[in-house]
Structures are given as C-alpha cells and as structure tokens.
Design an enzyme around this catalytic site. Sequence first.
Site, short mmCIF file in Angstrom:
data_model
loop_
_atom_site.label_atom_id
_atom_site.label_comp_id
_atom_site.label_asym_id
_atom_site.label_seq_id
_atom_site.Cartn_x
_atom_site.Cartn_y
_atom_site.Cartn_z
N ARG A 150 1.81 23.16 65.66
CA ARG A 150 1.10 24.45 65.61
C ARG A 150 -0.12 24.43 66.53
NH1 ARG A 150 0.17 24.48 59.55
NH2 ARG A 150 -1.12 26.33 59.82
N LYS A 176 -9.37 32.41 59.82
CA LYS A 176 -9.08 33.83 60.10
C LYS A 176 -8.77 34.59 58.81
CE LYS A 176 -5.50 32.96 62.77
NZ LYS A 176 -5.43 31.49 62.82
N ARG A 186 -0.18 36.52 69.27
CA ARG A 186 -0.24 35.08 69.38
C ARG A 186 0.22 34.59 70.75
NH1 ARG A 186 -0.38 33.43 63.89
NH2 ARG A 186 -0.36 31.20 63.58
N ARG A 210 1.06 24.98 51.59
CA ARG A 210 2.07 25.64 52.43
C ARG A 210 3.02 24.62 53.04
NH1 ARG A 210 -1.13 29.66 56.36
NH2 ARG A 210 0.31 28.67 57.81
N ARG A 225 -5.79 22.08 52.72
CA ARG A 225 -5.78 23.48 52.28
C ARG A 225 -4.82 23.71 51.12
NH1 ARG A 225 -4.92 28.22 56.60
NH2 ARG A 225 -2.88 27.29 56.95
P1 ADP Z 1 -1.87 29.59 60.88
O1 ADP Z 1 -2.76 30.52 61.67
O2 ADP Z 1 -2.62 28.81 59.84
O3 ADP Z 1 -0.97 28.72 61.72
P2 ADP Z 1 -0.17 31.81 59.94
O4 ADP Z 1 0.00 32.05 58.49
O5 ADP Z 1 -0.88 32.81 60.75
O6 ADP Z 1 -0.86 30.40 60.00
O7 ADP Z 1 1.27 31.56 60.63
C1 ADP Z 1 2.22 30.68 60.11
C2 ADP Z 1 3.49 30.69 60.97
O8 ADP Z 1 4.07 32.00 60.99
C3 ADP Z 1 3.29 30.35 62.45
O9 ADP Z 1 3.27 28.95 62.68
C4 ADP Z 1 4.50 31.05 63.08
O10 ADP Z 1 5.69 30.32 62.92
C5 ADP Z 1 4.62 32.31 62.27
N1 ADP Z 1 3.85 33.43 62.87
C6 ADP Z 1 2.76 34.05 62.35
N2 ADP Z 1 2.30 35.01 63.18
C7 ADP Z 1 3.12 35.00 64.26
C8 ADP Z 1 3.17 35.74 65.48
N3 ADP Z 1 2.27 36.69 65.76
N4 ADP Z 1 4.15 35.45 66.37
C9 ADP Z 1 5.06 34.50 66.11
N5 ADP Z 1 5.06 33.76 65.00
C10 ADP Z 1 4.11 34.00 64.07
#
Ligand code: ADP
Length: 214
Positions: free
Chosen positions: A172, A14, A89, A161, A128
Amino acid sequence: MKSLILIGPPGAGKGTQSKVLCEKYGIVQIATGDILRANVKENTALGIEAKGYMDKGQLVPDKLVVDMVVGRLGQDDCKQGFILDGFPRNVGQAEALEGVLNDCNRKIDAAIGIVVESKDLVDRLTGRRVCRGCGASFHVSYNPPKAEGVCDLCSGELYQRDDDTSSTIESRLEVYERETRPVIDFYIEKGLYSPVEGVGTMETITKEIVKAIG
Ligand code: ADP
Ligand code: ZN
C-alpha cells in the site's frame, strides 16, 4: 458549502480527520475504502471483484471506483458539500473527477495533504483497530480504547482490517508513492493544494486543516 479532498498515505489519519471536518462543515464523508469494504461484506458484485485487489494492497481498477464515486456524488446529501477521503488515488481518477464535476458546474475548493513520514505509518497501521459498529479508529498504543477490543463511542467490537498486516502495508505504501503522490502535483498546478503536518494531537491537526481550507 465545501467540496474537499484529503490526500495522504495509508495511516495518515484521513478517516479520523474527515469525520471531524464533516461535523464542523455539515458535509458528507465519501471514503472509498469504507464503501468498498461495505461491498465486500455484503458480497456485492463490486465487492467480490474488489476484494482481491484490496487484500494485496493494490488499487481497485479505476472504472469500478470512478463509477462508484460518481454514483455517490449524485445523491442528494452531497449537494451541501463533501469530503473525498481516499479518492482520487491516481491522476486518472483526478481527471475523471474533474470531468464529472465540470459537467454539473461544481468544483473542488481545496485539496489538503496530510503529511506523515513513512516510518511512522507502519506503526500506526499495524496497531490500528477499527469499530465494526461506527467505524471509529483506535490504536493499541497511541489511542487505546478504555476497554480492550471495545469501542469507546458505541461499545461495538474492534477488529483489525484484513489489509493492516505488514506484507500488505508495504505494498500500500509503494502504491501510494507511485500512484497517489502525483495527484499532489495535479492539485498544486490547479492552485488547490495545501500540505498540513499530520503529526500531533488530533485537535491541532484539525485546526491546521481548517486554517488551510480558509
Ligand atoms: P488506506 O488509506 O488506509 O490505505 P482505504 O480504506 O482508503 O485505506 O483503502 C483500502 C483499499 O481500498 C486500498 O488499498 C484499495 O485497494 C482500495 N481503494 C480505496 N480507495 C480506492 C481508490 N480511490 N482507487 C482504487 N482503490 C481504492
Ligand atoms: Zn463504535
């Protein structure tokens, strides 16, 4: 002007695709994960509260994330359009988003799903590496930087990360199946959803997404 949502499991690409699409359409990327990580780094109240959830691979509570996104959408640079990457999400967040956009007479043009099988995701995530300088993503085997540990684009330092470790990745992926997959149905019902195959070269995937956006 385009207002887009990219939906997909962790590691689907994404972030990579968002950056390309933003350039193409002249719109801004709103990556909730990136904004949260910036808050963690700067030790803001939001960052301190969010960190525990992020390290466990759980969702940060809706109230915090929704307020954060609403604040971001209210900024001037979002008037030309945006790509939401990592938001909504869960269905609660999708409903909250719809409410806020309705209030200001705006709407989502398309929700694009990037489809990747879960066995491929674990590999993508554990390998990654991300640039501290510009946020570009690399992979130790599939997309290695020219010099190990150094960003091709800005020479910044590459790091792994905190949540790209096998135990956190598992939760996740579970959270994705349980909380985020229903968001796809939400946008199918609104006639806004198109799935795109997330395996192939970056360019092919971008082309497919552009076709789906129409
Ligand atoms: P990925 O899609 O690779 O899991 P992101 O960088 O989008 O990584 O998200 C990392 C973390 O940030 C998630 O596991 C969550 O804890 C938090 N997070 C990100 N976006 C949201 C959201 N919309 N609602 C709740 N938590 C979020
Ligand atoms: Zn960089």
